[in-house]
Design an enzyme around this catalytic site. Sequence first.
Site, PDB file in Angstrom:
ATOM      1  N   ASP A 101     -18.568   6.913  21.449  1.00 21.12           N
ATOM      2  CA  ASP A 101     -18.692   5.663  22.177  1.00 21.12           C
ATOM      3  C   ASP A 101     -18.835   4.531  21.162  1.00 21.12           C
ATOM      4  OD1 ASP A 101     -18.954   3.942  24.292  1.00 21.12           O
ATOM      5  OD2 ASP A 101     -21.090   4.308  24.576  1.00 21.12           O
ATOM      6  N   ASP A 133     -21.184   9.795  31.198  1.00 23.24           N
ATOM      7  CA  ASP A 133     -20.759  10.606  30.057  1.00 23.24           C
ATOM      8  C   ASP A 133     -21.097  12.090  30.220  1.00 23.24           C
ATOM      9  OD1 ASP A 133     -19.790   8.414  28.541  1.00 23.24           O
ATOM     10  OD2 ASP A 133     -21.844   7.897  28.003  1.00 23.24           O
ATOM     11  N   ALA A 167     -25.900  53.075  11.098  1.00 23.81           N
ATOM     12  CA  ALA A 167     -25.612  52.378   9.837  1.00 23.81           C
ATOM     13  C   ALA A 167     -24.582  51.280  10.024  1.00 23.81           C
ATOM     14  CB  ALA A 167     -25.129  53.377   8.785  1.00 23.81           C
ATOM     15  N   ASP A 226     -32.209  44.573   4.069  1.00 24.22           N
ATOM     16  CA  ASP A 226     -31.133  43.586   4.181  1.00 24.22           C
ATOM     17  C   ASP A 226     -31.628  42.276   4.779  1.00 24.22           C
ATOM     18  OD1 ASP A 226     -29.484  45.488   3.187  1.00 24.22           O
ATOM     19  OD2 ASP A 226     -28.400  45.891   5.039  1.00 24.22           O
ATOM     20  N   GLU A 241     -28.311  45.693  12.742  1.00 28.72           N
ATOM     21  CA  GLU A 241     -29.337  45.394  13.749  1.00 28.72           C
ATOM     22  C   GLU A 241     -30.082  44.095  13.484  1.00 28.72           C
ATOM     23  OE1 GLU A 241     -28.621  49.766  13.752  1.00 28.72           O
ATOM     24  OE2 GLU A 241     -29.081  48.293  12.203  1.00 28.72           O
ATOM     25  N   ASP A 280     -24.133   8.128  26.340  1.00 30.73           N
ATOM     26  CA  ASP A 280     -25.512   7.800  26.677  1.00 30.73           C
ATOM     27  C   ASP A 280     -25.735   7.624  28.174  1.00 30.73           C
ATOM     28  OD1 ASP A 280     -24.115   5.486  27.052  1.00 30.73           O
ATOM     29  OD2 ASP A 280     -25.286   4.255  25.677  1.00 30.73           O
TER      30      ASP A 280
END
Length: 945
Positions: free
Chosen positions: A348, A681, A302, A777, A306, A677
């Site tokens: 950038d 980087d 309980a 739930d 899960e 880019d």
Amino acid sequence: MTPDFASTNPGSHAATAWHTLDLEHALARLESDRYQGLTHAEVKARQKVYGLNELEERGGRSTFRILLDQFTNIMLLMLMAVAVVSAILDIRNDNFPKDAIAIFLIVVLNGILGYLQESRAEKALAALKQLSAPTVRVLRDGKVSEVEAKYLVPGDIMLLDAGRQISADGLLLEASNLQVRESSLTGEAEAVMKQTTQPLDAEASLGDRTNMVFQGTEVINGRGTVLITSTGMKTELGRIATMLQDVEADPTPLQLRMTQLGNVLVGSSLVLVALVVVGGVLYAGRDAFEDLLEVSLSMAVAVVPEGLPAVITVTLALGTQRMVKRHALIRKLPAVETLGSVTTICSDKTGTLTQNKMVVQQVELMGESGSIELTVTGDGYEPAGECRQGDRAIAPQDFPALQALMAACVLCNDAILQEQSEGWSILGDPTEGALLTLAGKIQFEQSTWTEQFPRQVEFPFTSERKRMSVVVPTQGRYGNRDVPHLSTVLNTDCSSVLFCKGSPELILEQCTQVQLGDRPEPLTAELRQHILDQNNQLAGRGLRVLGFAYRPLDDIPPERSEQTAEQSLIWLGLVGMLDAPRPEVREAVKRCRQAGIRPIMITGDHQLTARAIAEDLGIAEPGTLVLTGRELEHLDTQELEAHVKRVSVYARVSPEHKLRIVRALQRQGKIVAMTGDGVNDAPALKQANIGIAMGITGTDVSKEASDMVLLDDNFASIVAATEEGRVVYSNIRRFVKYVLGSNIGEVLTIAASPILVPGGGVPLIPLQILWMNLVTDGLPALALAVEPAEPNVMQRPPHDPQENIFARGLGSYMLRIGVVFAIITITLMVFSFHFTMREGHPERWKTMVFTMLCLSQMGHAIAVRSSSRLTIEMNPFSNVYVWGAVLVTTVLQLMLIYVEPLRLFFGTQVLNATELAICFGFSTLLFVWVELEKLFIRWYRSGKG
């Protein structure tokens, strides 16, 4: 000679600042011959010292290890223990271990879910390797041959030509109009003119090392001869690969909070189990131990939510879908929630904050009564806009010098401005494209002028002269009435004219006159200084400035006579241009500020340009401090941490600088998003909490190292994605308090049952608890995951990234609701136990408890949508999924009672109408309690309490 070289420490060569050496010194250092190259014997000896010219990959976690790590989660470990004990008890009692099998399946599914999230192979290094060219031309034993790039060694002589990928780092021995695109390393799109210059300063940044070439870059024009100085992991590309592999991924805020949640739940559960078992044995004796063990198993099941991992995964996945609609593609699911926690966005400049399109902002001419300042309106390359003097739009004929200047912009130009289905675009250099757009705004059509005045001679741009010139006839070829003769525009009777554009200072040195109105006048020292002051003023605003001049000619100069032709020029004016900010970015920066997110600009561009853009967009205040890469080099870790608190603009930075800035911010507890880019980087993108690659201009390396890809390369899309991240985190907190509030109620109910219902057994078996945690739930929790954003979601600062999952009242809410839920359930349990015993149905009380718990959660799901507004005050259609989930789950719960196969499997009993009505009645009490709480809090906050 070869044995001596082979014994040399290769690291000493890699550490050399080759750009600071003259060519003879470098050749001697590497024991190479510029005309013969290395011998094959020398190459083999050096390969033993330096190894292959390849990027090396370090071993990461194996697939099996990633899968195994999923089952080290403390909640899953507890469930596995419960499954084992449950199986033993069932087998001892000759029962089929369906509870154990169900728990085991849940554990396996959760493990697979976690594995699928983590098992994306790290492909950044693989993408980096693709930048290495497969073959290369080298000079060995005095002969040119084509060899595989991996067999290059320091000291080799490499030959370059247009279109060739560069396979190693090296020092230029010869260069002829050599232009190299280094955007993958430096992030700057403009090609770099390379030359065999004198030794450079030791602190010259990577982008300023014009006497060197680097692995992974591309030759776009000219040719060159290179002395290879570094190969493999010792190259600049190799250094990036090393940094990329040194970066370890830190857990996201959500992962840390879920780990903390698991520890609290399992710890609390074990304490409660110990109290129940010990207290029960002391109260009822050792004979009750097995019954108490069953109670403990039910409590353990309980307490573990899960279904929570699955709900969180689906919630993040739904968030990614919403973000795609806002031009942000999420590559790693946990990044969705992390975006909501971002406190700092490091962006950038080029293409993200700006349009990556040069746009002319200002034109400076000299008039008879002084300087003439003209401003230019319009965005992008579309020739829509005006040239204005103050509030007045002007035409070329208003200023003869402007007409001459526009002719120079169009004729001394190699770019092509074209209209396509997606808009206006440029073929060629963006700077030249900006000049064509400027001319188009003043009705100077490129094709018409170039047809009328074809080139007679061209003197191309060189890095030494820093200018370009063309010679054209002054009389139009076709006599187009819409295009005046240049002889009329320039008020000259010469047959040809030379137009020149380039560096204002260098062109001005060649000028002896200045165009004032429709005629040239002598260029006095005062006028010369005034023009230089204008140039400095424009450059100080971050504009890229070009100067223009012309010279009437009686004869067409011969080829390669630029030294004599480009003299005695007549000054025309200055044109200042800028990679203009994206119009929507100013509002996005403003929203960042309102949301408590600090924007920072990190660029490889010049500091003046960076400051001008940052001030224009609101990233920095006027006169703000700009920290350059060279200055950053001299700061230790503590000094840099002090600077990053107040510096919002960084210019001329290298890959290591970006990485250091991100780490300095993270050490201060900031959650950092970093855009990029280029290949350079990638390490910083991987280090940042959220690495954001550009979808249009980004390299494969940057995309593979990132968590998110911007589909439109737009800063505003980062802010939109951040908003979605905040919504996702709010919804995660919403369904966590929904799920765990009921779990606490279940645990307390089960713990109280041996005392309050002695001899009655466990009210809920593990299988029924799994049903509640996964289905009852789970479905409403998924519906809560799509709850729309609160109106003020971007009007508040980000919540503390270090806050735990129970912060801001969530923990107290769960405990409070859990206790209330338990009181309601225990009351029903005691009542139904005696009621069903009296009615002659002693087992039905368990089904009533099970049913009431499930139905209560439906009311809780409806009420928990808002912590302040009553349900009747909310738009019922703003989240129809909640109502759908409530209806579906209620029907499923009733099926467990009245559909025989399900009833037998889940161990329920058929309830009569009275018993079912009692369950429905009790189940409304939790909804009523939550709504009354909202009223009480509202009353208390109004000052009446």
